[in-house]
Design an enzyme around this catalytic site. Structure first.
Site, PDB file in Angstrom:
ATOM      1  N   SER A 130     -17.606  27.358  11.938  1.00  0.00           N
ATOM      2  CA  SER A 130     -16.605  26.625  11.169  1.00  0.00           C
ATOM      3  C   SER A 130     -16.851  26.796   9.678  1.00  0.00           C
ATOM      4  O   SER A 130     -17.989  27.014   9.240  1.00  0.00           O
ATOM      5  CB  SER A 130     -16.678  25.131  11.528  1.00  0.00           C
ATOM      6  OG  SER A 130     -15.929  24.344  10.641  1.00  0.00           O
ATOM      7  N   TYR A 174     -21.886  17.487  12.046  1.00  0.00           N
ATOM      8  CA  TYR A 174     -21.103  18.637  12.507  1.00  0.00           C
ATOM      9  C   TYR A 174     -21.333  19.822  11.580  1.00  0.00           C
ATOM     10  O   TYR A 174     -21.609  20.941  12.027  1.00  0.00           O
ATOM     11  CB  TYR A 174     -19.613  18.271  12.555  1.00  0.00           C
ATOM     12  CG  TYR A 174     -18.731  19.415  13.005  1.00  0.00           C
ATOM     13  CD1 TYR A 174     -18.619  19.732  14.356  1.00  0.00           C
ATOM     14  CD2 TYR A 174     -18.008  20.176  12.082  1.00  0.00           C
ATOM     15  CE1 TYR A 174     -17.820  20.783  14.775  1.00  0.00           C
ATOM     16  CE2 TYR A 174     -17.211  21.223  12.492  1.00  0.00           C
ATOM     17  CZ  TYR A 174     -17.110  21.523  13.841  1.00  0.00           C
ATOM     18  OH  TYR A 174     -16.324  22.572  14.249  1.00  0.00           O
TER      19      TYR A 174
END
Length: 275
Positions: free
Chosen positions: A140, A153
């Site tokens: 990501s 995350y």
């Protein structure tokens, strides 16, 4: 180990829905025999009828390393080789770092990072013996743009990028390549499945809820899983994998800004947008 087939073999984790499902479909269309891994038995029900019979589903919890190694051993014995591994399985959590529970942030790490490591370790011996292989880690932009209230995350994705890079250096002499494919906002049920805690939002003056809501709105207006699958399919067709691949032209511009702007300025921008 059975006799090797000429057909290319791929393993996709988190294959029963969203991005993993679309990557599985794309690889099937590209001629791969795909082993789809998922925590539940939902995979076979998610695949359209014309493709369902072309996926070999295996129940596997990537956060359980013993389970991973057992399933991968069965696949290698069955297929005789593995040409491609796509580590896609992942979960999301959000909340102020000081209030996120140990249970949640450990679960985040176990799935997003440790799970990918276990899968890579399980497949490398077969790839090394074959003298070739490609490992794709679904990462990501949060790996390079640390998101407030989703710090764990971001940390797992940053770790995944670093692991992919170092692993690629180690495995290059054996003909094995790695790539971290970095996504931004993608419209999937990942948004509604995120484990959220608003504890402490009064202390943070509503910033937790405001930040997460803004991120979720962006996700639901984001790119489709099919776009991600197309990118993965495209890089696998190249002679060599790119070490990093950002999905989407506008996101590539963000990657360019990351490379040229001082860290302090980037963090100020993130604070303005999400802080």
């Amino acid at each position: 180990m059975t006799e090797k087939t000429e057909q290319k073999i791929a393993i996709v984790t988190g294959a029963s829905k969203g991005i993993g499902l679309e990557i599985t479909k794309a690889l099937i269309r590209d001629g791969y025999l795909v082993y789809g891994l998922a925590r539940s038995d939902a995979g076979s029900k998610a695949m359209p009828g014309d493709l369902a019979e072309k996926v070999l589903w295996r129940k596997c919890d990537v956060s359980d390393s013993e389970n991973v190694h057992m399933v991968f051993e069965e696949i290698v014995n069955d297929a005789g080789k593995v040409d491609v591994l796509v580590c896609n399985a992942g979960i999301g959590i959000s909340g102020a770092a000081e209030f996120v529970t140990e249970t949640d942030y450990k679960a985040q790490t176990e799935v997003n990072f440790n799970g990918a490591v276990s899968c890579a370790q399980a497949v490398i011996p077969a790839m090394r013996q074959a003298g070739r292989g490609k490992i794709v880690f679904i990462s990501s932009l949060a790996a390079i743009f640390p998101l407030p209230f989703q710090g764990f995350y971001s940390a797992t994705k940053a770790a995944l990028n670093a692991f992919s890079d170092s692993l690629g250096i180690e495995l290059k002499p054996f003909g094995i390549e790695t790539s971290a494919v970095m996504l931004n906002d993608v419209k999937t049920d990942f948004t509604e499945n995120r484990r959220k805690t608003a504890i402490g939002d009064d202390i943070y003056e509503g910033r937790i809820e405001a930040s997460v809501s803004k991120m979720e709105k962006s996700e639901q207006n984001g790119m489709t899983p099919e776009q991600v699958a197309h990118t993965v399919s495209s890089i696998l067709k190249r002679k060599h994998l790119p070490p990093h691949k950002i999905v989407g032209f506008s996101n590539e511009i963000l990657g360019f800004l990351f490379r040229i702007l001082p860290t302090g300025i980037l963090l100020k921008l993130l604070k303005m947008i999400y802080g």
